[in-house]
Design a protein around this motif. Structure first.
Motif, PDB file in Angstrom:
ATOM      1  N   PHE A 318       0.831  -1.202   0.000  1.00 27.74           N
ATOM      2  CA  PHE A 318       0.000   0.000   0.000  1.00 27.74           C
ATOM      3  C   PHE A 318       0.866   1.254   0.000  1.00 27.74           C
ATOM      4  N   ALA A 321       4.425   3.014  -3.304  1.00 28.67           N
ATOM      5  CA  ALA A 321       4.586   4.178  -4.177  1.00 28.67           C
ATOM      6  C   ALA A 321       4.963   5.413  -3.364  1.00 28.67           C
ATOM      7  N   ALA A 322       4.279   5.580  -2.225  1.00 30.50           N
ATOM      8  CA  ALA A 322       4.554   6.750  -1.389  1.00 30.50           C
ATOM      9  C   ALA A 322       6.001   6.737  -0.918  1.00 30.50           C
TER      10      ALA A 322
ATOM     11  N   VAL B 185      -7.893   5.263   4.758  1.00 30.25           N
ATOM     12  CA  VAL B 185      -6.481   4.957   4.531  1.00 30.25           C
ATOM     13  C   VAL B 185      -5.717   6.277   4.485  1.00 30.25           C
ATOM     14  N   ASP B 186      -4.394   6.151   4.510  1.00 29.30           N
ATOM     15  CA  ASP B 186      -3.533   7.324   4.437  1.00 29.30           C
ATOM     16  C   ASP B 186      -3.722   8.010   3.084  1.00 29.30           C
ATOM     17  N   ASN B 188      -2.170  10.415   1.660  1.00 26.26           N
ATOM     18  CA  ASN B 188      -0.934  10.693   0.925  1.00 26.26           C
ATOM     19  C   ASN B 188      -0.532   9.526   0.027  1.00 26.26           C
ATOM     20  N   ALA B 189      -0.653   8.294   0.556  1.00 29.75           N
ATOM     21  CA  ALA B 189      -0.266   7.124  -0.226  1.00 29.75           C
ATOM     22  C   ALA B 189      -1.128   7.011  -1.481  1.00 29.75           C
ATOM     23  N   VAL B 190      -2.427   7.369  -1.355  1.00 34.92           N
ATOM     24  CA  VAL B 190      -3.335   7.312  -2.498  1.00 34.92           C
ATOM     25  C   VAL B 190      -2.956   8.396  -3.501  1.00 34.92           C
ATOM     26  N   VAL B 192      -0.111   9.773  -4.018  1.00 32.05           N
ATOM     27  CA  VAL B 192       1.140   9.440  -4.704  1.00 32.05           C
ATOM     28  C   VAL B 192       0.881   8.456  -5.836  1.00 32.05           C
ATOM     29  N   GLN B 193       0.018   7.476  -5.553  1.00 29.87           N
ATOM     30  CA  GLN B 193      -0.293   6.474  -6.573  1.00 29.87           C
ATOM     31  C   GLN B 193      -0.925   7.146  -7.800  1.00 29.87           C
TER      32      GLN B 193
END
Lengths: 448, 226
Positions: A318, A321-322, B185-186, B188-190, B192-193
């Motif tokens: 998850f 990528a970050a 969910v976080d 930031n992670a989304v 970035v994707q």
């Protein structure tokens, strides 16, 4: 100075010892008195008998000195005087009469002490001979030996009293320890009751009568606590409804406006910002309610067998990528393991930890997700080479609404939720950090 | 498609209704179980959106009654409690899906489309959006005749957008499609994707295809500038 109410064990011991000592002393006193008076009575009897025998012999004119059939101690020395006080006959020890005040001829035996400190019993009886002669018969019994005997006896009694006190103290210790054991059991059982087990009650009938009231009182206090916690939980559910319903209306209105065909792009962007605020508020409400519900009492867990390495890999994927974008190496270091846990809760905890770690680790750093047996169960950890947490903040972190002041956004609920999840799963969270070197947060989970 | 909304809060119901109408549905509102039951049983509606907390009988009861009567109508449960037990109870009662308040209307739309989709169309033929060509059979995405190399997650995200080309895909839908996660969910992670996909698909080209609608989601459509 603080006053304490002292130790029951010591009080019982001291009380027992004192009681035993008093009892033994009373008995010793009684025995001592008894011995002394019976010795005196016997001596008096012996002397009366001797006097009677001797006056009878003197009446017949044939004086036979008492034979040695009696033990020496119990035999009195004797002296026969005529009416003028002249000595007619005497046992060798009484050739000279010691300087003692004699009792009258009709008196009972009397005790007297000589100048050299020796104790005697004296008896004087009149006698009458066959030819009209007569005078006084004087009997003197030296009782110094008897006194020595009594003194020895008293020393023995004193020793016995001391020993009795000591034995009583020891016995008291055993009895008290035995008697207090159920109290220890109550403490141990009550000690296992935490906020996740407020429905636990102690079985009053398993405890001695005297402690049953204590157990009942304890149970009643637990019931009140449980009720209070449940009320808080219900309040949380109502609060959730009351907060989410207007937030829903707000969000729907904004969303419909933003997606409306007539909405100018600039306004759409502004509405989008408001929608993000709504989502942020919703997330906060979720976090606060999660903590409130967890506080409010046991939450049903949906435990299944979780493949730990696979779970860590999912979390890594998850954030992959970050992490790449931030120039941080994100890796998994796990041995194949499985644990009985609620996978949603574990995922939530790990997500919080990795998001934190990525936020606090500079470019070219490393964040590692790990799992291994340890700490008597299973340990899951997230370790970073970030800037670390100042030591004065370490003990405070993990409490809701606590975060270091230089931390930008957020209420500091993330770590509090992780800590809560760890306890919900029967474990604990451990936080270690060194400024400039990194942080490691470990979840210690039971190996069930 | 006709949808029956069972919701007692007037504003919530009317906003949801206009959102569904905007998305091309017909929507009718009922405020109690008693009112909703004959409507649901009439067979006029192809889907139900039911709030749990209703005055009198709860939304769960409505689901149970319908299921007990053998009604197969797809049902989405909405709840302001938003805990796992509630969700499980809703699904146990026979609901097809569950959404916690505050939900996104777009999310309700997306779920309604999913649960009412009778037969999943098997996409085999290539799909073209402007100069982008997606060939599902070969799992390839190309722009201007050049193949774009995508990671599995980027490809999953791209496919989701392509399947809904021209429609806004809510973020939650996207998280579920790419990572299989439901719930918070976080962010930031989304982000970035999404950023990485955009970099590959849009950065080299003047015509942009992937657009973010703040607070709502993503949409794939040709636009000259964002």
């Amino acid at each position: 100075m603080r006053r304490t109410s002292g130790s029951i064990l010591w009080k019982l011991q001291a009380g027992f010892a004192l009681a035993a000592m008093l009892l033994a002393a009373a008995m010793a006193l009684f025995m001592d008195r008894g011995l002394q008076s019976s010795l005196e009575a016997e001596d008096a009897q012996v002397m009366e008998d001797q006097a009677r025998a001797m006056t009878q012999q003197l009446a017949t004119g044939r004086l036979e000195p008492p034979s040695g059939e009696r033990p020496r101690l119990e035999k009195a020395e004797w002296r026969v005087q005529d009416a003028s006080g002249r000595v007619v006959a005497a046992s060798p020890a009484l050739a000279a009469l010691p300087a003692l005040t004699l009792p009258g001829p009709g008196d009972p035996p009397r005790e007297a002490t000589s100048q050299d400190g020796r104790t005697f019993t004296l008896l004087v009886r009149p006698w009458r001979g066959p030819a009209g002669a007569g005078g006084r018969l004087i009997l003197v019994m030296d009782r110094s030996h008897e006194h020595a005997l009594v003194a020895r006896f008293r020393r023995t009694l004193a020793l016995a009293v001391a020993l009795a006190a000591l034995a009583a103290a020891l016995l008291a210790r055993l009895v008290a320890a035995w008697g207090l054991a159920p109290l220890g059991r109550i403490i141990r059982e009550a000690g296992t009751i935490d906020d996740q087990h407020l429905d636990t009650r102690l079985a009053a009938e398993q405890f001695p009568q005297e402690l049953q009231e204590l157990v009942t009182t304890l149970n009643a206090a637990l019931a009140r606590l449980q009720a209070a916690f449940e009320r808080t939980g219900q309040l949380g559910a109502e609060l959730a409804h009351e907060l989410r319903t207007p937030l829903q209306n707000l969000r729907s209105t904004l969303e419909n406006q933003a997606l409306g065909p007539a909405c100018p792009p600039a306004q759409r962007t502004a509405l989008g910002g408001l929608l993000e605020d709504c989502d942020h508020m919703a997330a906060l409400i979720d976090q606060i309610l999660f903590l409130a519900r967890a506080e409010a009492g046991p939450t049903p867990l949906h435990r299944v067998r979780v493949d730990v390495a696979a779970l860590l890999e999912e979390v890594r994927a998850f954030f992959e990528a970050a992490a790449e974008e931030a120039g941080i190496a994100l890796g998994v270091d796990a041995v194949p393991l499985s644990v009985s846990a609620d996978p949603l809760l574990l995922t939530r905890a790990l997500h919080n930890l990795v998001a934190n770690a990525l936020r606090h680790t500079p470019r070219a750093g490393r964040v590692t997700l790990g799992a291994a047996p340890g700490g008597g169960g299973l340990q899951l950890w997230v370790e970073d080479t970030g800037r670390g947490i100042p030591p004065e903040w370490l003990p405070k972190l993990g409490r809701p609404f606590t975060r270091p002041p230089d931390e930008g956004r957020g209420l500091g609920l993330g770590l509090a939720i992780v800590a809560r999840i760890a306890t919900m799963l029967g474990g604990a969270m451990d936080l270690r950090s060194e400024v400039g070197r990194g942080t490691r947060v470990t979840l210690d989970l039971p190996c069930s | 498609m006709r949808v029956l909304i069972v919701e007692d809060q007037a504003r919530t119901a009317s906003e949801l209704r206009s959102g569904l109408v905007n998305a091309g549905f017909e929507a009718v509102v009922a405020t109690t179980v008693e009112e909703a039951l004959p409507l649901a049983q009439s067979g006029v509606f192809e889907a139900l959106v039911v709030d749990i907390m209703l005055p009198g009988r709860s939304g769960l009861e409505l689901v149970e009654v319908l299921r007990a009567a053998g009604h197969p109508v797809p049902i989405i449960i909405l709840s302001a409690k938003g805990n796992l037990e509630d969700r499980l109870r809703g699904l146990d009662a026979g609901a097809d899906d569950y959404l916690a308040k505050p939900y996104s209307i777009l999310e309700v739309v997306a779920r309604l489309r999913t649960i009412t989709r009778r037969a999943q169309p098997i996409l085999a033929a290539p799909v073209q959006v402007a100069d982008l060509i997606w060939d599902p059979a070969r799992r390839s995405v190309a722009r201007g005749g050049k193949r774009i190399e995508l990671t599995p997650k980027e490809y999953a995200l791209m496919v989701l957008l392509l399947e809904h080309a021209g429609r806004v895909v809510p973020r939650s839908q996207l998280v579920k499609a790419v990572w299989g996660i439901e719930g918070a969910v976080d962010a930031n992670a989304v982000d970035v994707q999404i950023l990485r996909l955009r970099r590959k698909v849009d950065d080299p080209f003047p015509l942009k295809l992937i657009h973010t609608l703040r607070g709502v989601g993503l949409v794939l459509e040709p636009r000259e500038a964002d």
